[in-house]
Scaffold this motif. Structure first.
Motif, PDB file in Angstrom:
ATOM      1  N   LEU A 156       0.989  -1.179  -0.031  1.00  0.00           N
ATOM      2  CA  LEU A 156       0.193   0.008  -0.001  1.00  0.00           C
ATOM      3  C   LEU A 156       0.856   1.254   0.046  1.00  0.00           C
ATOM      4  CD1 LEU A 156      -2.991   0.682   0.003  1.00  0.00           C
ATOM      5  CD2 LEU A 156      -2.715   1.046   2.261  1.00  0.00           C
ATOM      6  N   ASP A 157       1.887   1.192   0.896  1.00  0.00           N
ATOM      7  CA  ASP A 157       2.893   2.299   0.667  1.00  0.00           C
ATOM      8  C   ASP A 157       3.560   2.455  -0.472  1.00  0.00           C
ATOM      9  OD1 ASP A 157       2.255   2.828   3.515  1.00  0.00           O
ATOM     10  OD2 ASP A 157       4.096   1.887   4.403  1.00  0.00           O
ATOM     11  N   TYR A 158       3.964   1.238  -1.005  1.00  0.00           N
ATOM     12  CA  TYR A 158       4.252   1.545  -2.665  1.00  0.00           C
ATOM     13  C   TYR A 158       3.245   2.039  -3.359  1.00  0.00           C
ATOM     14  CZ  TYR A 158       8.721  -1.002  -2.405  1.00  0.00           C
ATOM     15  OH  TYR A 158       9.860  -1.109  -2.103  1.00  0.00           O
ATOM     16  N   GLU A 159       2.142   1.769  -3.148  1.00  0.00           N
ATOM     17  CA  GLU A 159       1.098   2.310  -4.150  1.00  0.00           C
ATOM     18  C   GLU A 159       0.980   3.808  -3.949  1.00  0.00           C
ATOM     19  OE1 GLU A 159      -2.965   3.832  -5.077  1.00  0.00           O
ATOM     20  OE2 GLU A 159      -2.495   3.068  -3.241  1.00  0.00           O
ATOM     21  N   THR A 160       1.043   4.267  -2.660  1.00  0.00           N
ATOM     22  CA  THR A 160       0.646   5.714  -2.189  1.00  0.00           C
ATOM     23  C   THR A 160       2.110   6.427  -2.664  1.00  0.00           C
ATOM     24  OG1 THR A 160       1.329   5.145  -0.055  1.00  0.00           O
ATOM     25  CG2 THR A 160      -1.080   5.374  -0.554  1.00  0.00           C
ATOM     26  N   SER A 161       3.055   5.840  -2.219  1.00  0.00           N
ATOM     27  CA  SER A 161       4.315   7.030  -2.462  1.00  0.00           C
ATOM     28  C   SER A 161       5.549   6.314  -3.174  1.00  0.00           C
ATOM     29  CB  SER A 161       4.457   7.655  -1.295  1.00  0.00           C
ATOM     30  OG  SER A 161       4.987   6.633  -0.219  1.00  0.00           O
ATOM     31  N   THR A 162       5.865   5.239  -2.817  1.00  0.00           N
ATOM     32  CA  THR A 162       7.358   4.677  -3.163  1.00  0.00           C
ATOM     33  C   THR A 162       7.311   4.440  -4.317  1.00  0.00           C
ATOM     34  OG1 THR A 162       6.863   3.384  -0.943  1.00  0.00           O
ATOM     35  CG2 THR A 162       8.870   2.914  -2.221  1.00  0.00           C
ATOM     36  N   ILE A 163       6.542   4.094  -5.163  1.00  0.00           N
ATOM     37  CA  ILE A 163       6.639   3.712  -6.548  1.00  0.00           C
ATOM     38  C   ILE A 163       6.931   4.831  -7.283  1.00  0.00           C
ATOM     39  CG2 ILE A 163       5.558   2.931  -8.829  1.00  0.00           C
ATOM     40  CD1 ILE A 163       4.317   0.826  -7.211  1.00  0.00           C
ATOM     41  N   SER A 164       6.020   6.089  -6.957  1.00  0.00           N
ATOM     42  CA  SER A 164       6.448   7.303  -7.837  1.00  0.00           C
ATOM     43  C   SER A 164       7.739   7.943  -7.663  1.00  0.00           C
ATOM     44  CB  SER A 164       5.125   8.088  -7.791  1.00  0.00           C
ATOM     45  OG  SER A 164       5.004   8.536  -6.453  1.00  0.00           O
ATOM     46  N   TYR A 165       7.934   7.499  -6.264  1.00  0.00           N
ATOM     47  CA  TYR A 165       9.202   8.211  -5.612  1.00  0.00           C
ATOM     48  C   TYR A 165      10.462   7.462  -6.465  1.00  0.00           C
ATOM     49  CZ  TYR A 165      13.600   8.956  -2.717  1.00  0.00           C
ATOM     50  OH  TYR A 165      14.536   9.147  -2.148  1.00  0.00           O
ATOM     51  N   ILE A 166      10.570   6.125  -6.454  1.00  0.00           N
ATOM     52  CA  ILE A 166      11.474   5.287  -6.964  1.00  0.00           C
ATOM     53  C   ILE A 166      11.723   5.858  -8.597  1.00  0.00           C
ATOM     54  CG2 ILE A 166      12.245   3.226  -7.677  1.00  0.00           C
ATOM     55  CD1 ILE A 166      11.212   1.986  -5.123  1.00  0.00           C
ATOM     56  N   LEU A 167      10.576   5.751  -9.282  1.00  0.00           N
ATOM     57  CA  LEU A 167      10.274   6.067 -10.703  1.00  0.00           C
ATOM     58  C   LEU A 167      10.995   7.617 -11.048  1.00  0.00           C
ATOM     59  CD1 LEU A 167       7.473   4.040 -12.177  1.00  0.00           C
ATOM     60  CD2 LEU A 167       9.892   3.492 -12.338  1.00  0.00           C
ATOM     61  N   THR A 168      10.552   8.527 -10.185  1.00  0.00           N
ATOM     62  CA  THR A 168      10.902   9.766 -10.281  1.00  0.00           C
ATOM     63  C   THR A 168      12.399   9.805 -10.314  1.00  0.00           C
ATOM     64  OG1 THR A 168       8.743  10.393  -9.348  1.00  0.00           O
ATOM     65  CG2 THR A 168      10.512  12.148  -9.801  1.00  0.00           C
ATOM     66  N   LEU A 169      12.848   9.150  -9.124  1.00  0.00           N
ATOM     67  CA  LEU A 169      14.248   9.025  -8.921  1.00  0.00           C
ATOM     68  C   LEU A 169      15.086   8.545 -10.018  1.00  0.00           C
ATOM     69  CD1 LEU A 169      16.085   9.492  -6.092  1.00  0.00           C
ATOM     70  CD2 LEU A 169      16.138   7.214  -6.098  1.00  0.00           C
ATOM     71  N   THR A 170      14.446   7.543 -10.478  1.00  0.00           N
ATOM     72  CA  THR A 170      15.170   6.923 -11.820  1.00  0.00           C
ATOM     73  C   THR A 170      15.246   7.692 -12.933  1.00  0.00           C
ATOM     74  OG1 THR A 170      14.280   4.856 -10.755  1.00  0.00           O
ATOM     75  CG2 THR A 170      15.318   4.770 -13.165  1.00  0.00           C
ATOM     76  N   ASP A 171      13.936   8.454 -13.426  1.00  0.00           N
ATOM     77  CA  ASP A 171      13.805   9.041 -14.383  1.00  0.00           C
ATOM     78  C   ASP A 171      14.859  10.416 -14.398  1.00  0.00           C
ATOM     79  OD1 ASP A 171      12.094   7.451 -15.389  1.00  0.00           O
ATOM     80  OD2 ASP A 171      10.142   8.725 -15.110  1.00  0.00           O
ATOM     81  N   GLU A 172      14.896  10.915 -13.139  1.00  0.00           N
ATOM     82  CA  GLU A 172      15.882  11.814 -12.737  1.00  0.00           C
ATOM     83  C   GLU A 172      17.097  11.624 -13.108  1.00  0.00           C
ATOM     84  OE1 GLU A 172      15.028  13.802  -9.236  1.00  0.00           O
ATOM     85  OE2 GLU A 172      12.938  14.806  -9.941  1.00  0.00           O
ATOM     86  N   GLN A 173      17.563  10.387 -12.529  1.00  0.00           N
ATOM     87  CA  GLN A 173      18.776  10.251 -12.514  1.00  0.00           C
ATOM     88  C   GLN A 173      19.368   9.771 -13.889  1.00  0.00           C
ATOM     89  OE1 GLN A 173      20.661   7.199  -9.828  1.00  0.00           O
ATOM     90  NE2 GLN A 173      20.074   8.397  -8.340  1.00  0.00           N
ATOM     91  N   PHE A 174      18.549   9.066 -14.775  1.00  0.00           N
ATOM     92  CA  PHE A 174      18.963   8.672 -15.826  1.00  0.00           C
ATOM     93  C   PHE A 174      18.394   9.521 -16.959  1.00  0.00           C
ATOM     94  CE2 PHE A 174      19.609   5.387 -13.030  1.00  0.00           C
ATOM     95  CZ  PHE A 174      20.884   4.651 -13.611  1.00  0.00           C
ATOM     96  N   LEU A 175      17.591  10.812 -16.640  1.00  0.00           N
ATOM     97  CA  LEU A 175      17.111  11.639 -17.776  1.00  0.00           C
ATOM     98  C   LEU A 175      16.480  10.878 -18.699  1.00  0.00           C
ATOM     99  CD1 LEU A 175      20.120  13.931 -18.151  1.00  0.00           C
ATOM    100  CD2 LEU A 175      17.942  14.291 -17.006  1.00  0.00           C
ATOM    101  N   VAL A 176      15.622   9.868 -18.574  1.00  0.00           N
ATOM    102  CA  VAL A 176      14.992   8.877 -19.208  1.00  0.00           C
ATOM    103  C   VAL A 176      14.321   9.773 -20.390  1.00  0.00           C
ATOM    104  CG1 VAL A 176      13.492   6.891 -19.579  1.00  0.00           C
ATOM    105  CG2 VAL A 176      14.889   7.132 -17.590  1.00  0.00           C
ATOM    106  N   GLN A 177      14.451   9.419 -21.766  1.00  0.00           N
ATOM    107  CA  GLN A 177      13.637   9.976 -22.681  1.00  0.00           C
ATOM    108  C   GLN A 177      12.901   8.838 -23.325  1.00  0.00           C
ATOM    109  OE1 GLN A 177      17.037  10.973 -24.777  1.00  0.00           O
ATOM    110  NE2 GLN A 177      17.117  13.068 -23.827  1.00  0.00           N
ATOM    111  N   HIS A 178      11.522   8.820 -22.923  1.00  0.00           N
ATOM    112  CA  HIS A 178      10.686   7.750 -23.478  1.00  0.00           C
ATOM    113  C   HIS A 178      10.518   7.675 -24.837  1.00  0.00           C
ATOM    114  CE1 HIS A 178      10.322   7.266 -19.040  1.00  0.00           C
ATOM    115  NE2 HIS A 178       9.756   8.417 -18.885  1.00  0.00           N
ATOM    116  N   HIS A 179      11.418   6.985 -25.559  1.00  0.00           N
ATOM    117  CA  HIS A 179      11.238   6.806 -26.996  1.00  0.00           C
ATOM    118  C   HIS A 179      10.079   5.792 -27.078  1.00  0.00           C
ATOM    119  CE1 HIS A 179      13.870   9.979 -27.867  1.00  0.00           C
ATOM    120  NE2 HIS A 179      15.131   9.512 -27.358  1.00  0.00           N
ATOM    121  N   SER A 180      10.714   4.389 -26.316  1.00  0.00           N
ATOM    122  CA  SER A 180       9.793   3.470 -26.356  1.00  0.00           C
ATOM    123  C   SER A 180       8.836   3.454 -25.482  1.00  0.00           C
ATOM    124  CB  SER A 180      10.778   2.246 -26.597  1.00  0.00           C
ATOM    125  OG  SER A 180      11.820   2.695 -25.386  1.00  0.00           O
ATOM    126  N   PRO A 181       7.783   2.851 -25.590  1.00  0.00           N
ATOM    127  CA  PRO A 181       6.724   2.837 -24.559  1.00  0.00           C
ATOM    128  C   PRO A 181       7.154   2.285 -23.049  1.00  0.00           C
ATOM    129  CG  PRO A 181       6.165   0.967 -26.173  1.00  0.00           C
ATOM    130  CD  PRO A 181       7.253   2.001 -26.708  1.00  0.00           C
TER     131      PRO A 181
END
Lengths: 836, 362
Positions: free
Chosen positions: A586-611
């Motif tokens: 539940l914690d993952y649902e409310t915050s952790t997942i988006s936190y982790i993914l934001t962290l990842t996206d920020e660190q890796f400057l992911v440009q979502h070319h592929s879905p």
């Protein structure tokens, strides 16, 4: 008359500023220079009345004037015309005068020129006479010197020839000398000079002899050169000189290439063998694996990388495996640099050099280039396979920087090859290896994360099991080992929230440190990080999808599996773990997942070319897992209590029981367990909403529950005349209560969870009671038990009416199933229950 | 074309009831038998006749004075013969018994003229014989040989399965063979079914969480599914097993929100499965994937192109009950009709939805 006519024109033109031009025009006309104003004059000229036109007819003009003008006008015309004639006359006079002067000066000039030319002609005659005399003298001198000159020329020719002959005769000796002194270059150049001549005059016996001698010597020389070439001990410069000379001696270039390359190959292969020898002595693979697994699992938090680097060195080094950086370093320094050297000297010898000389015509550069490519590809392939083997051994995920640095060096050094050999596939293959290594690394990190997660769960399980989390809850102070090994301390209390937060934190830290490790692949100073793969796919598909998203999915999935496996085997998973995992999800649902993914996206400057998997999908998955776990928790806890109740109902002889004096122990146990579950759930979930009830619910409902209505029900049962009433009553009652779904989904709060558990338990109680037959005291015991439950259970549920209703049903059903339904006095029940 | 389905027909009994059966030997009239549970009054057997055309229920009541009825079974050969399992209380002891009964030949007469009359003056069942012997007590249920001649029954009593031969017009019963459940603890059969396959030579029984198969010729166990379900048979699931491979269920239904008490295949179209649960619901499922009906080819069937194969699905959930539903039965006369009985004495007669019926038939 004439004057009059002139006057008309003058009137129109006199005052105009172009009068002078007009005069010029007329003069030009006169001289036939009419290029200016030709178009304008053309129409004018046809008019016979135009005084300036060539077709002017004085008669017509005069008649016209006379006809059209008055006398005064005619008089004016006349004066005007006279004036004009006068001015024209004076103009003419000026012009004539001017021209006359010019004419006079021209005549003078011409006369002077005539005199000068005369003088010049005389001088020229004199010159030509002198020249003739000179010519004559010169001819006589040449005639006298002719004979001597031819003789000199002849003599000089003979001298040259003699010198050449001398050179030829001395050649064998000279060549021998050169051979002795190892002045091969001189020998070859000397021989080259003489070669053609010897060839040309080889029909003469003396020359033939010389030629043969030379040939013998040169063969010997070539032999020596070849030997030197083959030995290869000499420096690159010597070698190249050697090759150059051999080429000049018409040695076939292809053979030389092959020899050169095979010679180079043997040296490079020894490098490769050296590399291979470093891979060979594996320590047993499993040992490394274990060590690395241990390394990861023992790491908690970001500090792990630094903590472990010494361990990385100490663990595998006794088993004599050099680390990857050393290995790659050695590969680069030995193999790659020698390869580059070989390529350079080869190109120097066979390609660049040959392009200039006469050898270019024989397509040698192309042939040599093709051979070089094959050679490089072949050796590079072997080198790559060694590197890949070595990379595959890198299973320990503790320190990634070493691998990244090694790969970087590997990749960087291959760029040199790329520069030397523009068309080569080697650098691309090298990049592929790097990509494979990176992908493999990501996979290893994923599995490391997964095993870390499972290990953590095992630890949690142990922590939950060892000090049997006291159900009374609050005062748990057991000494289970917490996650993250000894550092976290054995004395830490293992309460659920702490377990949860430490589990959550350690997972998060682990993810962060893994991300940091993986991030090294994309660091700016790494050569391959600007490859399109590392900019795009690696970040999005590799790190985000294969690592982070996969891990989150794994967490959800493995959590869900706890529900499934436990279902049939009867609760192999401790309920507390289910509860904890549900909260985690539940914690993952409310915050952790988006936190982790934001962290990842920020660190890796992911440009979502592929879905990529959107956050919402993952959140939904996590929520689903959380729901499933919580439902399962409710079910498991409900069934545990159900089991107690069921056994207590099934194993008793309710017909022949004694009058109740106490609440049965099992009921106390039920209340105790429920309370501890309540505490347990309360540790992780919020209270939730319950329907409002009065301040003293137990009392109030108590009276309602078993006095009036219940009495009415029993009363109805006694009256034989109205058997329908019972049903009528209960049916009416049911009409107003909603249908209760027993095993329904619960909400994420304590009250809902408790309601679920109590529903399951009481429904079981009801169903079991219906299968039994009761005596009078049996019924009374049930009454007592239900009252006891009523006193304690209402506070846990969202809607206390639910508890009333189910307990009503239980007492009602047991009354129905009673042979002698004589209910106990309410006051007595209360006394018994209060006694405990 | 929208097909209106007939509304369910509801009948209320005065007493609580758990026992329901179709009158198996009757293939013309739609008739169900319900046994009541009352500890204070004479128990009754309600004969429920359903008039399909007029949607009317007619009832007749027979007295079953021996005790409250826990299980009822109708002879497959003789309409008038039935078995009951009942509880008898004597000297503060509750004893479970089983017996074969005959309905009075004239139970039908006079029922229509004055229903009050029958209620006040009901006829009484005629006892043919007891299915008890001194050694084996507490019968849980009695099973007739499916499609048999009405001469063989099995009774499950405590940990014994007894095969009885009925003789002399069912007035004499002798145990021809027995099987005994052996093991630790107090083992007890809770329910069973006589398999209609394999020439009626197999019996399936449930005890605790285990399901066992028995060969009636040798009275020996042929398979056992340990821990088929969670606690008791009480985990809200319906599992379909292939007795040739009992490791994993073929199919699991998880539609009920409380325990499932009764599961019945349709006699003609066994993809239709009725499940009755104490969540007060009756669910009709269409289990196409495990149907014994061969997969039809579409060729040669006019107008069948549009028909795609049906998937396993819940056809309908019936919410007419307000108490736990302990029994559900298909009619023996009309394969599209079934009855369900809840503890509060409510009997509901329902039909398979027409759309599905035509889909299966056409």
């Amino acid at each position: 008359m004439d004057g009059e006519a002139d006057g008309t024109v003058g009137m129109s033109e006199d005052c105009g500023p172009g009068r002078r031009r007009r005069v010029h025009g007329m003069l030009k006309l006169y001289y036939g220079l009419n290029e200016e104003g030709k178009a304008a004059e053309e129409p004018e000229s046809l008019d016979p009345c135009d005084i300036n036109g060539p077709h002017f007819d004085p008669e017509l003009y005069l008649n016209k004037l006379r006809r059209e003008c008055s006398l005064a006008e005619l008089m004016d015309q006349e004066t005007c015309m006279v004036k004009q004639i006068r001015s024209l006359d004076s103009d003419m006079q000026t012009l004539v005068y001017e021209n006359y002067n010019k004419f006079i000066s021209a005549t003078d000039t011409i006369r002077k020129m005539k005199n000068d030319f005369k003088k010049m002609e005389d001088e020229m005659d004199c010159l030509s006479a002198n020249m003739a005399a000179i010519t004559e003298f010169s001819a006589s001198i040449s005639g006298t010197l002719q004979d001597q000159h031819t003789q000199i020329t002849k003599l000089s020719g003979v001298h040259t020839l003699l010198r050449k002959l001398q050179f030829l005769f001395e050649l064998p000796a000279r060549l021998n000398k050169c051979l002795e002194l190892q002045a091969y270059a001189q020998a070859v150049s000397s021989h080259r000079r003489a070669r053609c001549v010897l060839q040309q005059y080889s029909h003469l016996p003396s020359f033939k002899g010389i030629q043969d001698d030379c040939h013998a010597i040169m063969d010997k020389l070539a032999q020596e050169l070849r030997q030197k070439f083959r030995d290869g001990g000499s420096s690159a410069k010597d070698l190249s000189e050697c090759v150059e000379l051999l080429l000049q001696l018409d040695e076939p270039a292809e053979e030389l290439c092959d020899k050169f390359l095979s010679h180079a190959r043997s040296r490079l292969e020894s490098d490769l063998q050296g590399l291979e020898a470093e891979i060979r002595p594996y320590p047993s693979a499993s040992a490394v694996k274990d060590a690395s697994a241990r390394r990861l699992s023992s790491t908690t938090g970001a500090g792990s990388l630094t903590n472990n680097s010494p361990k990385t060195n100490t663990l595998p080094s006794p088993t004599s495996n050099t680390d990857i950086l050393e290995f790659i370093d050695r590969g680069c320094n030995e193999f790659v640099s020698s390869l580059c050297l070989v390529i350079t000297s080869y190109q120097e010898l066979f390609i660049n050099h040959a392009q200039t000389g006469e050898l270019a015509s024989k397509n040698i550069p192309q042939m040599a280039n093709a051979k070089l490519h094959v050679f490089v590809d072949d050796l590079a392939a072997r080198y790559f396979s060694l590197v890949e083997r070595r990379i595959q051994e890198e299973k320990g995920v503790g320190d990634n920087s070493l691998l990244v640095r090694a790969l970087d060096r590997f990749h960087r050094r291959l760029q040199a090859v790329a520069k030397l050999l523009p068309g080569s596939t080697v650098p691309n293959k090298g990049t592929e290896i790097v990509i494979r290594a990176a992908t493999e690394r990501v996979k290893q990190y994923l599995s490391a994360l997964q095993s870390f997660y499972m290990d953590s769960l095992t630890d949690v399980r142990q922590a939950l099991a060892t000090p049997r989390l006291s159900v009374a809850g609050a005062s748990v102070a057991g000494g289970g080992s917490l996650l993250g090994g000894p550092a976290s301390g054995r004395d830490a209390p293992t309460s659920l929230p702490e377990l949860l937060s430490s589990l959550s934190a350690s997972i998060l830290n682990q993810i962060k440190s893994v991300l940091a490790s993986v991030h090294l692949f994309t660091a700016k100073d790494i050569t391959f990080s600007n490859k399109p793969y590392f900019k795009g796919e690696f970040c999005s598909q590799g790190v985000r999808e294969s690592l982070v998203v996969s891990f989150i999915k794994f967490v959800c999935q493995s959590s869900r599996q706890f529900c499934e496996s436990a279902g049939d085997k009867g609760g192999s998973t401790p309920p507390a773990l289910l509860l904890l995992l549900s909260r985690l999800c539940l914690d993952y649902e409310t915050s952790t997942i988006s936190y982790i993914l934001t962290l990842t996206d920020e660190q890796f400057l992911v440009q979502h070319h592929s879905p990529v998997t959107p956050v919402t999908t993952l959140c939904a998955e996590a929520r689903e897992a959380a729901q499933k776990l919580l439902n399962h928790y409710v079910k498991v806890q409900g069934l545990i209590i159900s089991q107690m109740l069921r056994k207590s109902v099934e194993t008793r002889d309710w017909v022949n029981t004694i009058e109740p004096r106490n609440v049965r122990a099992v009921m106390k146990r039920v209340v105790e367990d429920t309370t501890s579950i309540d505490v347990q759930v309360g540790l992780l979930y919020e209270e939730g909403v319950r329907k409002a009830h009065s301040s003293d619910s137990s009392k109030r409902t108590f009276s309602v529950y078993s006095s009036s209505r219940q009495q009415a029900r029993y009363a109805a049962s006694y009256t034989p005349s109205a058997p329908m009433d019972t049903n009528l009553l209960s049916n009416i009652h049911k009409l107003f209560s909603e249908r209760i779904d027993i095993f329904s989904s619960v909400e994420f709060n304590k009250v809902s969870v408790m309601t679920g558990i109590i529903k399951i338990s009481l429904k079981t109680f009801l169903e079991c009671v219906r299968l039994r037959t009761f005596g009078r005291y049996g019924l009374q015991q049930i009454q007592v038990d239900c009252h006891y439950l009523q006193m304690y259970l209402w506070r846990f549920v969202s809607d206390e009416n639910l508890v009333h209703f189910l307990l009503d049903e239980i007492v009602g059903s047991s009354a129905h199933r009673c042979l002698d339904p004589a209910p106990m006095e309410q006051s007595v029940i209360e006394v018994i229950c209060e006694r405990g | 074309m929208k097909m209106e389905d007939d509304a369910p027909v509801i009948y209320g009994l005065e007493f609580q009831a758990r026992a329901l059966t179709a009158q198996t030997a009757e293939t013309d009239a739609i008739r169900f038998l319900v046994g009541t549970q009352s500890l204070k009054f004479d128990n009754q057997i309600h004969i429920i006749d359903f008039d399909d055309e007029n949607n009317i229920i007619n009832k007749n009541v027979l007295l079953h004075q021996a005790g409250e009825i826990w299980h009822i079974g109708a002879s497959p050969a003789d309409k008038a013969v039935l078995t009951t399992c009942y509880n008898k209380t004597s000297d503060s002891r509750v004893v479970s018994c089983a017996a074969v009964w005959r309905m009075p030949s004239d139970w039908e007469t006079g029922s229509h003229e004055s229903p009050d009359d029958t209620a006040h003056n009901p006829q009484i069942l005629e006892l043919l014989c007891h299915l008890d012997d001194s050694a084996h007590g507490n019968a849980a249920c009695v099973l007739w040989e499916p499609m048999g001649d009405g001469k063989r029954v099995i009774s499950l009593a405590d940990n014994h399965a007894l095969l009885w031969d009925l003789q002399e017009s069912s007035t004499q019963a002798t145990v021809s063979s027995t099987a005994t459940l052996e093991g630790k603890g107090q083992l007890k059969f809770t329910s069973g079914k006589w398999s209609p396959h394999h020439n009626c030579s197999q019996l399936a029984t449930a005890n605790d969480t285990a399901i066992r198969g028995w060969d009636l010729r040798t009275m020996s166990q042929i398979y056992c599914i340990e821990n088929a379900h969670g606690q008791l048979v009480h985990d809200c699931k319906v599992k379909f097993w292939d007795v040739r491979n009992v490791q994993e269920p073929v199919k699991t239904l998880e539609e009920h929100s409380h325990w499932v008490w009764s599961v019945r295949y349709n006699h003609s179209h066994d993809q239709l499965v009725l499940t009755a649960s104490s969540d007060s619901r009756l669910i009709l499922s269409n289990m196409v994937s495990i149907s014994s009906e061969p997969v039809r080819t579409l060729s040669g069937r006019r107008g069948a192109q549009a028909k795609e194969p049906l998937k396993d699905s819940v056809v309908s959930t019936y919410e007419e009950h307000e108490d736990s539903v302990y029994a559900a039965e298909w009619s023996s006369a009309d394969p599209w009709l079934f009855a369900s009985l809840s503890y509060d004495g409510r009997l509901v007669i329902n039909r398979v939805p027409r759309a599905l019926k035509y889909r299966i038939l056409l």
